[in-house]
Write an enzyme that holds these catalytic residues in place. Structure first.
Site, PDB file in Angstrom:
ATOM      1  N   ARG A 105     -38.342   9.718  -6.678  1.00 53.57           N
ATOM      2  CA  ARG A 105     -39.473   9.189  -5.912  1.00 53.57           C
ATOM      3  C   ARG A 105     -40.173   8.031  -6.619  1.00 53.57           C
ATOM      4  O   ARG A 105     -40.727   7.149  -5.963  1.00 53.57           O
ATOM      5  CB  ARG A 105     -40.476  10.293  -5.582  1.00 53.57           C
ATOM      6  CG  ARG A 105     -41.063  11.029  -6.770  1.00 53.57           C
ATOM      7  CD  ARG A 105     -41.977  12.156  -6.308  1.00 53.57           C
ATOM      8  NE  ARG A 105     -42.480  12.961  -7.402  1.00 53.57           N
ATOM      9  CZ  ARG A 105     -41.852  13.994  -7.944  1.00 53.57           C
ATOM     10  NH1 ARG A 105     -40.652  14.339  -7.467  1.00 53.57           N
ATOM     11  NH2 ARG A 105     -42.391  14.688  -8.928  1.00 53.57           N
ATOM     12  N   ASP A 138     -49.139  11.092 -10.617  1.00 44.05           N
ATOM     13  CA  ASP A 138     -50.590  11.282 -10.613  1.00 44.05           C
ATOM     14  C   ASP A 138     -51.100  11.647 -11.998  1.00 44.05           C
ATOM     15  O   ASP A 138     -52.136  11.150 -12.453  1.00 44.05           O
ATOM     16  CB  ASP A 138     -51.007  12.331  -9.582  1.00 44.05           C
ATOM     17  CG  ASP A 138     -50.228  13.637  -9.688  1.00 44.05           C
ATOM     18  OD1 ASP A 138     -49.368  13.780 -10.584  1.00 44.05           O
ATOM     19  OD2 ASP A 138     -50.468  14.534  -8.831  1.00 44.05           O
ATOM     20  N   ARG A 189     -49.081   5.351  -9.191  1.00 41.16           N
ATOM     21  CA  ARG A 189     -48.443   6.589  -8.774  1.00 41.16           C
ATOM     22  C   ARG A 189     -47.478   6.286  -7.626  1.00 41.16           C
ATOM     23  O   ARG A 189     -47.691   5.340  -6.848  1.00 41.16           O
ATOM     24  CB  ARG A 189     -49.485   7.598  -8.293  1.00 41.16           C
ATOM     25  CG  ARG A 189     -48.862   8.962  -7.969  1.00 41.16           C
ATOM     26  CD  ARG A 189     -49.803   9.886  -7.211  1.00 41.16           C
ATOM     27  NE  ARG A 189     -49.114  11.162  -6.947  1.00 41.16           N
ATOM     28  CZ  ARG A 189     -49.555  12.103  -6.125  1.00 41.16           C
ATOM     29  NH1 ARG A 189     -50.682  11.919  -5.470  1.00 41.16           N
ATOM     30  NH2 ARG A 189     -48.859  13.210  -5.949  1.00 41.16           N
ATOM     31  N   HIS A 190     -46.437   7.095  -7.509  1.00 40.74           N
ATOM     32  CA  HIS A 190     -45.473   6.946  -6.416  1.00 40.74           C
ATOM     33  C   HIS A 190     -46.154   7.163  -5.057  1.00 40.74           C
ATOM     34  O   HIS A 190     -47.311   7.591  -4.978  1.00 40.74           O
ATOM     35  CB  HIS A 190     -44.330   7.948  -6.591  1.00 40.74           C
ATOM     36  CG  HIS A 190     -44.802   9.377  -6.654  1.00 40.74           C
ATOM     37  ND1 HIS A 190     -45.212  10.080  -5.538  1.00 40.74           N
ATOM     38  CD2 HIS A 190     -44.945  10.225  -7.705  1.00 40.74           C
ATOM     39  CE1 HIS A 190     -45.576  11.286  -5.894  1.00 40.74           C
ATOM     40  NE2 HIS A 190     -45.431  11.407  -7.199  1.00 40.74           N
TER      41      HIS A 190
END
Length: 419
Positions: free
Chosen positions: A104, A279, A35-36
């Protein structure tokens, strides 16, 4: 059938103890999905007192400096764990990284690579401690592999069925008053777990940035919202067909990498394939593997699917989840062991890998299914008719033989009786 939660928990616990003694040196290839990093709220709710971008360090939905740092540390951790695989200097023959087409995640991939490959030797330029490394992506509306945003009529139909199921109706009815409360206070209609997660996520980020939350949130945040937000991550990949259409293509690509690597035909002969996403992407993958324990995957959460080889040249797969701890949790695929033989891993995940995603998703999927079902029905009916004909033949044969036997006995009896 999805494994019960206690089984997943037990798998994680047992796997963790195994993981302490599992040597990463046996890893020959790894797929990493992460995830970022930390970001600002994507879309504040209408009554949010902090819905002005000037109140935040970066525009809405963008990666913050904290997020960049999280990814830098993750890249360094990956470098440390897989140092035996990777050369000191960046090479396109070692690693490939793909990202969703979102600022992002693209920036997270770049920050991660800065930690994974700090420039050395001839790769140092203009006295900088960073070097550009390619990050690949495609527009979200075309991306069914990683973003999962390409239109899929079958997926939408099946998801609507889940959302209209008795189980979901029960959940929504149990939380009807909470939904009404959130709708009134936030100014946004809340009528599902997904919309609860939306409110929770914004409040969570604002609490991280030490912003004073509105008075109305005290009765619901975090205690009432957190478990419902965690539960919402199960919905997009709730059953096998949703998993097949949402995460199946990505898992299928990962497995293909490992199969080619085991056959020494992966070209180029890379050691690391990285995916920068969200996510929900992480949760969907864990759901598809039967390993998801309801929670909101934190920033930089990572799933590692490793290919290992032993001294007998046998290949195994290990799945690890790095949540918010330094050491990842070794997980056990339901139906296998922690070090799952590659062939068994393929067999156990076969039902969630689409054979033709476009066809399974297309607007003609009902006709396609009808055609398949019609063929099956014709085959069944044909078999049934043949069985019926055979049965009739056997009955006729039996009756005939029985008649002949009785007739012959009667005839013999007459000819042998004394006059």
């Amino acid at each position: 059938m999805r494994p019960p939660i206690f089984f997943v928990c037990l798998s994680a616990i047992l796997g963790s103890s195994v993981g302490e003694n599992l040597d990463s040196k046996s890893v020959v290839f790894v797929n990493i999905l992460f995830r970022h990093g930390d970001r600002t709220p994507v879309d504040p709710y209408p009554n949010d007192p902090y819905n002005n971008e000037s109140l935040w360090p970066v525009p809405f939905g963008q990666l913050t400096n904290t997020g960049k740092h999280q990814q830098l540390l993750l890249g360094r951790w990956i470098r440390k764990r897989y140092s035996h695989l990777l050369s000191e200097e960046y090479s396109p023959y070692d690693v490939y990284i793909r990202s969703t087409d979102v600022d992002r995640t693209l920036m997270s991939a770049e920050a991660n690579l800065a930690g994974l490959y700090p420039p050395k030797g001839d790769q140092v330029w203009d006295n900088m401690s960073w070097m550009p490394i390619p990050v690949h992506t495609i527009p979200e509306k075309q991306d069914f592999l990683l973003a999962g945003k390409k239109y899929c009529s079958r997926y939408n139909y099946e998801l609507a069925k889940v959302l209209a199921s008795e189980e979901m109706k029960k959940i929504n009815e149990e939380n009807r008053k909470l939904y009404a409360y959130l709708t009134e206070k936030s100014g946004k209609s809340v009528a599902s777990l997904e919309e609860v997660e939306y409110i929770y996520n914004i409040l969570y980020i604002e609490s991280l940035y030490n912003k004073t939350l509105p008075e109305w949130t005290k009765s619901v945040f975090p205690d009432k919202l957190k478990p419902l937000a965690a539960e919402s991550f199960k919905t997009p990949a709730y059953n096998k067909i949703l998993q097949r259409l949402k995460s199946g293509p990505l898992l299928g690509e990962m497995i293909e990498h490992m199969v080619l690597k085991s056959k020494k035909t992966l070209s180029p002969h890379r050691k690391l394939w990285m995916y920068s996403a969200h996510d929900i992407t992480v949760a969907n993958m864990l759901m598809t593997l039967g390993l998801f324990q309801p929670h909101s995957p934190p920033y930089a959460a990572s799933v590692m699917i490793e290919l290992r080889v032993n001294s007998k040249n046998q290949y195994f797969v290990t799945v690890l989840y790095r949540n918010s701890t330094e050491d990842p949790i070794l997980m056990t695929l339901p139906g296998c062991i922690a070090e799952c033989p590659l062939s068994q891993f393929i067999r156990l995940t076969k039902d969630v890998i689409p054979t033709n995603w476009e066809k399974e998703c297309s607007a003609e999927w009902e006709k396609y299914e009808y055609s398949v079902n019609t063929t099956a029905i014709v085959a069944i009916l044909t078999s049934s008719v043949l069985m019926l004909i055979l049965l009739v033949f056997l009955i006729v044969a039996f009756v005939y033989c029985h008649y002949k036997r009785d007739h012959n006995q009667y005839y013999l009896r007459l000819t042998t009786d004394p006059i």
